[in-house]
Scaffold this active site. Structure first.
Site, short mmCIF file in Angstrom:
data_model
loop_
_atom_site.label_atom_id
_atom_site.label_comp_id
_atom_site.label_asym_id
_atom_site.label_seq_id
_atom_site.Cartn_x
_atom_site.Cartn_y
_atom_site.Cartn_z
N ARG A 29 -15.26 -21.63 -72.12
CA ARG A 29 -14.27 -22.15 -71.35
C ARG A 29 -14.00 -21.81 -69.89
O ARG A 29 -13.11 -21.70 -69.31
CB ARG A 29 -12.87 -21.81 -72.32
N LYS A 33 -15.70 -29.11 -56.89
CA LYS A 33 -16.16 -30.44 -57.97
C LYS A 33 -17.25 -30.22 -58.58
O LYS A 33 -18.14 -29.67 -57.67
CB LYS A 33 -16.19 -31.76 -57.17
N LYS A 76 -13.91 -29.13 -44.28
CA LYS A 76 -13.79 -29.49 -45.76
C LYS A 76 -12.72 -28.60 -46.56
O LYS A 76 -11.78 -29.09 -47.28
CB LYS A 76 -15.27 -29.31 -46.57
N GLU A 97 -7.66 -34.41 -55.32
CA GLU A 97 -7.94 -35.62 -54.95
C GLU A 97 -6.99 -36.41 -55.25
O GLU A 97 -7.36 -37.84 -55.97
CB GLU A 97 -9.48 -35.95 -55.26
N ARG A 137 -7.48 -35.79 -49.71
CA ARG A 137 -8.73 -35.64 -50.01
C ARG A 137 -9.74 -36.90 -49.53
O ARG A 137 -11.03 -36.95 -49.30
CB ARG A 137 -9.04 -34.87 -51.36
N ASN A 166 -14.08 -39.41 -47.44
CA ASN A 166 -14.89 -40.58 -47.74
C ASN A 166 -15.00 -41.10 -46.53
O ASN A 166 -15.64 -42.38 -46.47
CB ASN A 166 -14.14 -41.50 -48.66
N HIS A 192 -18.25 -43.51 -46.00
CA HIS A 192 -18.88 -43.68 -47.34
C HIS A 192 -18.56 -44.95 -48.14
O HIS A 192 -19.55 -45.45 -48.93
CB HIS A 192 -18.28 -42.61 -48.32
N HIS A 233 -22.12 -46.07 -49.34
CA HIS A 233 -22.33 -46.45 -50.75
C HIS A 233 -22.84 -47.85 -51.06
O HIS A 233 -23.58 -48.11 -51.61
CB HIS A 233 -20.88 -46.12 -51.43
N HIS A 235 -28.78 -40.55 -48.93
CA HIS A 235 -27.16 -40.57 -48.91
C HIS A 235 -26.63 -40.04 -47.29
O HIS A 235 -25.87 -40.87 -46.95
CB HIS A 235 -26.61 -39.63 -49.81
N1 NAD Z 1 -19.73 -31.44 -55.67
C1 NAD Z 1 -19.38 -32.08 -54.65
O1 NAD Z 1 -18.38 -31.84 -53.91
C2 NAD Z 1 -20.67 -32.75 -53.97
C3 NAD Z 1 -20.48 -33.21 -52.48
C4 NAD Z 1 -21.61 -34.00 -51.95
C5 NAD Z 1 -22.44 -34.19 -52.85
N2 NAD Z 1 -22.50 -33.64 -54.20
C6 NAD Z 1 -23.68 -33.81 -55.03
O2 NAD Z 1 -24.90 -33.19 -54.26
C7 NAD Z 1 -26.09 -33.88 -54.86
C8 NAD Z 1 -27.11 -33.87 -53.60
O3 NAD Z 1 -27.35 -32.55 -53.10
P1 NAD Z 1 -28.85 -32.40 -52.20
O4 NAD Z 1 -28.74 -33.41 -51.17
O5 NAD Z 1 -28.44 -30.84 -51.95
O6 NAD Z 1 -29.72 -32.58 -53.38
P2 NAD Z 1 -30.74 -31.66 -54.19
O7 NAD Z 1 -30.02 -30.90 -54.86
O8 NAD Z 1 -31.39 -32.80 -55.06
O9 NAD Z 1 -31.71 -31.20 -53.11
C9 NAD Z 1 -32.70 -31.94 -52.53
C10 NAD Z 1 -34.15 -31.43 -52.97
O10 NAD Z 1 -34.44 -30.26 -52.11
C11 NAD Z 1 -34.95 -29.37 -52.82
N3 NAD Z 1 -34.42 -28.10 -52.23
C12 NAD Z 1 -33.36 -27.65 -52.24
N4 NAD Z 1 -33.28 -26.53 -51.43
C13 NAD Z 1 -34.49 -26.38 -50.76
C14 NAD Z 1 -35.08 -25.40 -49.91
N5 NAD Z 1 -34.23 -24.28 -49.24
N6 NAD Z 1 -36.13 -25.48 -49.63
C15 NAD Z 1 -36.78 -26.61 -50.09
N7 NAD Z 1 -36.52 -27.46 -50.86
C16 NAD Z 1 -35.19 -27.47 -51.23
C17 NAD Z 1 -34.43 -29.42 -54.06
O11 NAD Z 1 -34.76 -28.87 -55.13
C18 NAD Z 1 -34.49 -31.17 -54.26
O12 NAD Z 1 -35.64 -31.52 -54.59
C19 NAD Z 1 -25.69 -34.98 -55.41
O13 NAD Z 1 -25.81 -34.98 -56.69
C20 NAD Z 1 -24.22 -35.39 -54.96
O14 NAD Z 1 -23.75 -36.23 -56.22
C21 NAD Z 1 -21.60 -33.05 -54.62
ZN ZN Z 2 -21.34 -37.66 -48.99
#
Ligand code: NAD
Ligand code: ZN
Length: 362
Positions: free
Chosen positions: A119, A141, A225, A235, A239, A243, A246, A250, A263
């Protein structure tokens, strides 16, 4: 650099540092270090886990490592379940921190496991992509995708600490770095003239991955942020300004096929489009903003046009189907100047004009 974040009764620091030095001590923060669980993946682990484990052990922690498969395709309930089971198998207690080492995918899944195992376990985010540093690691999030759609299962779980070690960005592929720039520019427009002018001045250094330039824009972005999230942690209203860019972004991702346009790239094009739309509607108090964003995107290597072959009709349909649509009106975040954005309700009949702004050539 330490940026305090106060949100939903929780207070934590986002530390922007050169490397991991000091992370172990910051994690202990007044209590005994003990066991902790480092969650990473087969891409990031070999690059950065050794340095992190060295730091943690040096500060008296006994880290265990649990690995997740890499990639958005694995951001699933199955991966979350396997991770929770892996964590529980270590017979941890309620005070054992989960340390998420990786990009946004790792942070979101590990965060959701930390929110749910026993939990709720303390969560330390160690973002290693620019996107994760400026966006996903801050705000609480967490979650995974479901067959019905992206991010449909999750929880709000604020981290106890976020540690962005800029040196990890050196190994990040160029297209992943660009993705982060998309969100950085969005945050700069939300924050205002200072942040936007800094991005413009630093763009060449950012592309070279200059550490002090990166530190400046990551700090600006995190502050932006954090301020928005502090005002509206769950949100319910404000918040939504996050977007910005976006709705169109999207739609572009959906029409081009997920993965074709990244993205952050889609967001950059969407931001340009909605700013041009604001200009066309006479809502812009700073008429040079579309040109500034175009030049900034070009300087950062971000795309500025909708890929060839995209049908305006398909884009309009995708915009119309955006989840922010309600009762014939589209909720859209529209800039009027750097630092000033409004949530506007646009009649869906306006969507073709919006799409036109996206397609209009510079
Ligand atoms: N929680 C939130 O508020 C929030 C906000 C925006 C996005 N997200 C989420 O974040 C995700 C996207 O995150 P992302 O763009 O970091 O993608 P990701 O985590 O898939 O990373 C992209 C790629 O880079 C690799 N990588 C990471 N760090 C590295 C490094 N230092 N050197 C080499 N390779 C590296 C990863 O293993 C992966 O293959 C989505 O799932 C999205 O929904 C969440
Ligand atoms: Zn975004």
């Amino acid at each position: 650099m330490r940026i305090p974040v106060a949100v939903a009764g929780a207070a934590y620091d986002v530390v922007i540092a050169e490397d991991f030095g000091g992370l172990g001590a910051a994690m202990a923060a007044g209590r005994d270090s003990g066991r902790c669980v480092v969650v990473t993946n087969p891409v990031v682990g070999p690059l950065h886990a050794a340095a992190l484990l060295h730091e943690l052990r040096g500060a008296g922690w006994q880290p265990e490592v649990v690995e997740l498969p890499d990639g958005e395709a694995n951001k699933t309930l199955e991966t979350w379940q396997a991770l929770v089971q892996g964590i529980l198998a270590l017979r941890i207690d309620r005070h054992t921190p989960v340390v998420a080492l990786g990009g946004g995918v790792t942070g979101d899944i590990a965060g959701f496991a930390a929110a749910t195992a026993l939990r709720g376990l303390p969560l330390v985010q160690v973002p290693t992509t620019l996107l994760a540093m400026v966006d996903s690691s801050v705000g609480g999030k967490t979650g995974v995708n479901a067959p019905q759609g992206k991010n449909l299962v999750g929880a709000f779980h604020q981290p106890a600490l976020v540690w962005a070690a800029l040196t990890t960005l050196r190994t990040l592929p160029d297209d992943e770095l660009r993705c982060g720039f998309g969100e950085v520019v969005k945050h700069a427009v939300l924050q205002g003239e200072d942040a936007l002018a800094a991005c413009e001045a630093l763009a060449p250094a950012l592309v070279r991955r200059d550490a002090s330039a990166l530190a400046r824009v990551v700090a600006d972005s995190v502050r932006t942020k954090a301020a928005v999230v502090a005002e509206d942690p769950l949100e319910n209203g404000r918040r939504a300004v996050l977007n910005l860019g976006h709705t169109l972004g999207h739609a572009l991702e959906a029409v081009c096929g997920y993965g074709t346009l990244r993205h952050g790239e889609a967001v950059a094009i969407g931001l340009l489009g909605v700013t041009r739309y604001a200009a066309a509607r006479g809502w812009l108090d700073t008429p040079d903003l579309p040109d500034r964003l175009l030049a900034l995107s070009l300087a950062l290597g971000l795309p500025t046009r909708v890929p060839a072959g995209v049908e305006p009709g398909a884009l309009a349909a995708a915009v119309g189907f955006d989840k922010k649509r309600a009762r014939g009106m589209l909720r859209l975040v529209v800039p009027s100047a750097p630092g000033r954005v409004d949530l506007r309700s646009i009649p869906v009949e306006e969507v073709p004009l919006l799409v036109q702004a996206l397609l209009s050539d510079p």
